[in-house]
Scaffold this motif. Structure first.
Motif, mmCIF file in Angstrom:
data_model
loop_
_atom_site.group_PDB
_atom_site.id
_atom_site.type_symbol
_atom_site.label_atom_id
_atom_site.label_comp_id
_atom_site.label_asym_id
_atom_site.label_seq_id
_atom_site.Cartn_x
_atom_site.Cartn_y
_atom_site.Cartn_z
ATOM 1 N N GLY A 6 0.332 -11.715 -10.576
ATOM 2 C CA GLY A 6 -1.010 -11.638 -10.033
ATOM 3 C C GLY A 6 -1.094 -10.633 -8.909
ATOM 4 O O GLY A 6 -0.095 -10.058 -8.484
ATOM 5 N N PHE A 7 -2.298 -10.414 -8.440
ATOM 6 C CA PHE A 7 -2.555 -9.476 -7.359
ATOM 7 C C PHE A 7 -3.100 -10.225 -6.154
ATOM 8 O O PHE A 7 -3.990 -11.071 -6.301
ATOM 9 C CB PHE A 7 -3.570 -8.407 -7.790
ATOM 10 N N PRO A 8 -2.612 -9.933 -4.958
ATOM 11 C CA PRO A 8 -3.162 -10.588 -3.767
ATOM 12 C C PRO A 8 -4.569 -10.113 -3.433
ATOM 13 O O PRO A 8 -5.344 -10.832 -2.819
ATOM 14 C CB PRO A 8 -2.167 -10.191 -2.669
ATOM 15 N N ILE A 9 -4.905 -8.880 -3.834
ATOM 16 C CA ILE A 9 -6.258 -8.343 -3.694
ATOM 17 C C ILE A 9 -6.595 -7.597 -4.978
ATOM 18 O O ILE A 9 -5.711 -7.280 -5.775
ATOM 19 C CB ILE A 9 -6.390 -7.389 -2.484
ATOM 20 N N ALA A 10 -7.873 -7.306 -5.180
ATOM 21 C CA ALA A 10 -8.286 -6.593 -6.386
ATOM 22 C C ALA A 10 -7.614 -5.225 -6.460
ATOM 23 O O ALA A 10 -7.587 -4.497 -5.461
ATOM 24 C CB ALA A 10 -9.805 -6.436 -6.398
ATOM 25 N N PRO A 11 -7.035 -4.857 -7.608
ATOM 26 C CA PRO A 11 -6.357 -3.566 -7.744
ATOM 27 C C PRO A 11 -7.217 -2.377 -7.340
ATOM 28 O O PRO A 11 -6.701 -1.392 -6.796
ATOM 29 C CB PRO A 11 -6.004 -3.520 -9.236
ATOM 30 N N ARG A 12 -8.530 -2.459 -7.551
ATOM 31 C CA ARG A 12 -9.399 -1.341 -7.188
ATOM 32 C C ARG A 12 -9.370 -1.061 -5.685
ATOM 33 O O ARG A 12 -9.547 0.078 -5.249
ATOM 34 C CB ARG A 12 -10.841 -1.602 -7.640
ATOM 35 N N LEU A 13 -9.113 -2.102 -4.875
ATOM 36 C CA LEU A 13 -9.072 -1.919 -3.426
ATOM 37 C C LEU A 13 -7.824 -1.158 -2.988
ATOM 38 O O LEU A 13 -7.844 -0.446 -1.990
ATOM 39 C CB LEU A 13 -9.127 -3.274 -2.712
ATOM 40 N N ILE A 14 -6.744 -1.313 -3.741
ATOM 41 C CA ILE A 14 -5.508 -0.614 -3.398
ATOM 42 C C ILE A 14 -5.716 0.893 -3.494
ATOM 43 O O ILE A 14 -5.217 1.662 -2.667
ATOM 44 C CB ILE A 14 -4.355 -1.066 -4.308
ATOM 45 N N ALA A 15 -6.475 1.313 -4.487
ATOM 46 C CA ALA A 15 -6.734 2.740 -4.674
ATOM 47 C C ALA A 15 -7.601 3.312 -3.558
ATOM 48 O O ALA A 15 -7.621 4.534 -3.350
ATOM 49 C CB ALA A 15 -7.405 2.973 -6.022
ATOM 50 N N GLN A 16 -8.300 2.447 -2.816
ATOM 51 C CA GLN A 16 -9.234 2.928 -1.797
ATOM 52 C C GLN A 16 -8.629 2.991 -0.395
ATOM 53 O O GLN A 16 -9.252 3.523 0.517
ATOM 54 C CB GLN A 16 -10.464 2.000 -1.769
ATOM 55 N N ILE A 17 -7.421 2.460 -0.205
ATOM 56 C CA ILE A 17 -6.828 2.479 1.128
ATOM 57 C C ILE A 17 -6.311 3.880 1.435
ATOM 58 O O ILE A 17 -6.067 4.675 0.527
ATOM 59 C CB ILE A 17 -5.701 1.436 1.268
ATOM 60 N N PRO A 18 -6.137 4.240 2.720
ATOM 61 C CA PRO A 18 -5.677 5.588 3.070
ATOM 62 C C PRO A 18 -4.374 5.950 2.375
ATOM 63 O O PRO A 18 -3.492 5.106 2.184
ATOM 64 C CB PRO A 18 -5.484 5.503 4.590
ATOM 65 N N SER A 19 -4.237 7.205 1.982
ATOM 66 C CA SER A 19 -3.085 7.645 1.200
ATOM 67 C C SER A 19 -1.767 7.487 1.949
ATOM 68 O O SER A 19 -0.708 7.308 1.337
ATOM 69 C CB SER A 19 -3.261 9.097 0.767
ATOM 70 N N ALA A 20 -1.802 7.537 3.277
ATOM 71 C CA ALA A 20 -0.573 7.415 4.071
ATOM 72 C C ALA A 20 -0.183 5.968 4.329
ATOM 73 O O ALA A 20 0.881 5.697 4.907
ATOM 74 C CB ALA A 20 -0.734 8.145 5.394
ATOM 75 N N CYS A 21 -1.011 5.030 3.906
ATOM 76 C CA CYS A 21 -0.735 3.614 4.154
ATOM 77 C C CYS A 21 0.472 3.157 3.343
ATOM 78 O O CYS A 21 0.532 3.348 2.122
ATOM 79 C CB CYS A 21 -1.958 2.782 3.779
ATOM 80 N N LEU A 70 -9.164 -2.572 5.304
ATOM 81 C CA LEU A 70 -8.273 -1.749 4.482
ATOM 82 C C LEU A 70 -8.587 -0.263 4.624
ATOM 83 O O LEU A 70 -7.703 0.578 4.436
ATOM 84 C CB LEU A 70 -8.371 -2.161 3.013
ATOM 85 N N ALA A 71 -9.810 0.063 4.972
ATOM 86 C CA ALA A 71 -10.211 1.469 5.071
ATOM 87 C C ALA A 71 -9.473 2.214 6.174
ATOM 88 O O ALA A 71 -9.370 3.451 6.133
ATOM 89 C CB ALA A 71 -11.718 1.571 5.297
ATOM 90 N N THR A 72 -8.929 1.486 7.155
ATOM 91 C CA THR A 72 -8.271 2.151 8.283
ATOM 92 C C THR A 72 -6.843 1.652 8.515
ATOM 93 O O THR A 72 -6.258 1.941 9.552
ATOM 94 C CB THR A 72 -9.078 1.936 9.574
ATOM 95 N N THR A 73 -6.280 0.927 7.565
ATOM 96 C CA THR A 73 -4.960 0.340 7.797
ATOM 97 C C THR A 73 -3.835 1.355 7.620
ATOM 98 O O THR A 73 -3.916 2.262 6.790
ATOM 99 C CB THR A 73 -4.721 -0.882 6.882
#
Length: 289
Positions: free
Chosen positions: A211-226, A192-195
């Motif tokens: 529900g969430f497919p992944i933890a919501p906290r991970l969504i905030a950590q992905i690149p802003s342009a994703c 996710l860090a480079t997607t």
């Protein structure tokens, strides 16, 4: 007016009553002055019974959604190359009793993404889930600029089978595909860090308790342009997409995919072009009501 010559098309799925497909296809039949109607069959019948009903009742064409996209494959006479590769079908044409199965989901999704975000980078794409719709999106990805696909799915009894299918798609379509179980948190965070594009292809957003497919906290950590996309269109904004929007990521729901895959199905059935601009306008107006 419905007459004895009116052709019948429809959607076979469960649940199905929420579907917007009748609106789309019936507008298309009116556009092209085709004597046909499209209805919903909310069915829990076995795939063999569905196939027999299409033949017995002379239904001209069918769309498929959950849970039939993979289970109906053995009950058609001919499969398109993309349907064979993905292992899933979403459209059946009754050609004088001979059932032909294709899949328009993959091209439908990527066409919708191109229209909504033509400049969006999608070279590194992550897909959450590996059901029938996801496999179609994966199979078509190489034709739309995706270089590496990373797929996360549950480590259940279908995991080895999906791994083999993804390997075949990768070889045939000349694309890199990686598969990991959802519980591999290290692989998930690193990927996710480079997607460039994150696609939810699970049905979690349709549940009564979202529900969430992944933890919501991970969504905030992905690149802003994703770009964060969801194949679901009901509701229009899933919990996943809402979280992505609130963390300032571009988002895309499944409505465009619905329209574009329908346009491809319509053309396959009728040989006519579905003009999508008025379809989008009608769906936007309905969403306001």
């Amino acid at each position: 007016m419905i007459t004895g010559e009116t052709l019948l098309y429809g959607l076979v799925a469960h649940p199905a009553h929420h579907s917007l497909s009748p609106l789309i296809h019936n507008m298309g039949f009116d556009q092209q002055a085709i004597n046909a109607r499209y209805v919903v069959f909310d069915s829990q019948s076995q795939p063999a019974a569905v196939s027999q009903a299409i033949d017995t009742l002379g239904i001209a064409g069918i769309n498929l959604s959950m849970p039939y996209k993979q289970t109906m494959r053995p009950f058609v006479d001919t499969l398109s190359p993309s349907a064979q590769l993905s292992g899933a079908i979403n459209t059946i044409k009754n050609d004088n009793g001979r059932l032909i199965g294709i899949n328009t989901d993959g091209d439908g999704f990527w066409r919708a993404l191109q229209q909504a975000s033509p400049m969006q980078n999608r070279a590194q794409t992550v897909i959450l889930g590996a059901g029938g719709a996801a496999l179609a999106v994966i199979e078509a990805a190489a034709s739309y600029g995706v270089q590496t696909l990373t797929v996360f799915k549950r480590a259940n009894q279908t995991y080895p089978q999906v791994a083999k299918r993804l390997a075949k798609i990768a070889t045939t379509r000349h694309i890199t595909i990686n598969l990991y179980p959802f519980d591999d948190e290290v692989a998930l965070q690193q990927t996710l860090a480079t997607t460039d594009c994150l696609i939810n292809a699970t049905n979690l957003g349709m549940q009564a308790t979202p529900g969430f497919p992944i933890a919501p906290r991970l969504i905030a950590q992905i690149p802003s342009a994703c770009l964060c996309a969801d194949l679901i269109y009901a509701p229009r904004e899933t919990a996943f997409l809402k979280t992505a929007r609130l963390t300032n990521h571009p988002t895309l729901n499944g409505l465009g995919m619905l329209v574009e895959q329908a346009a491809l199905s319509f053309e396959f059935w009728t040989g006519k072009t579905l003009v999508t601009a008025p379809i989008y306008a009608a769906l936007t107006e309905e969403n306001k009501q």
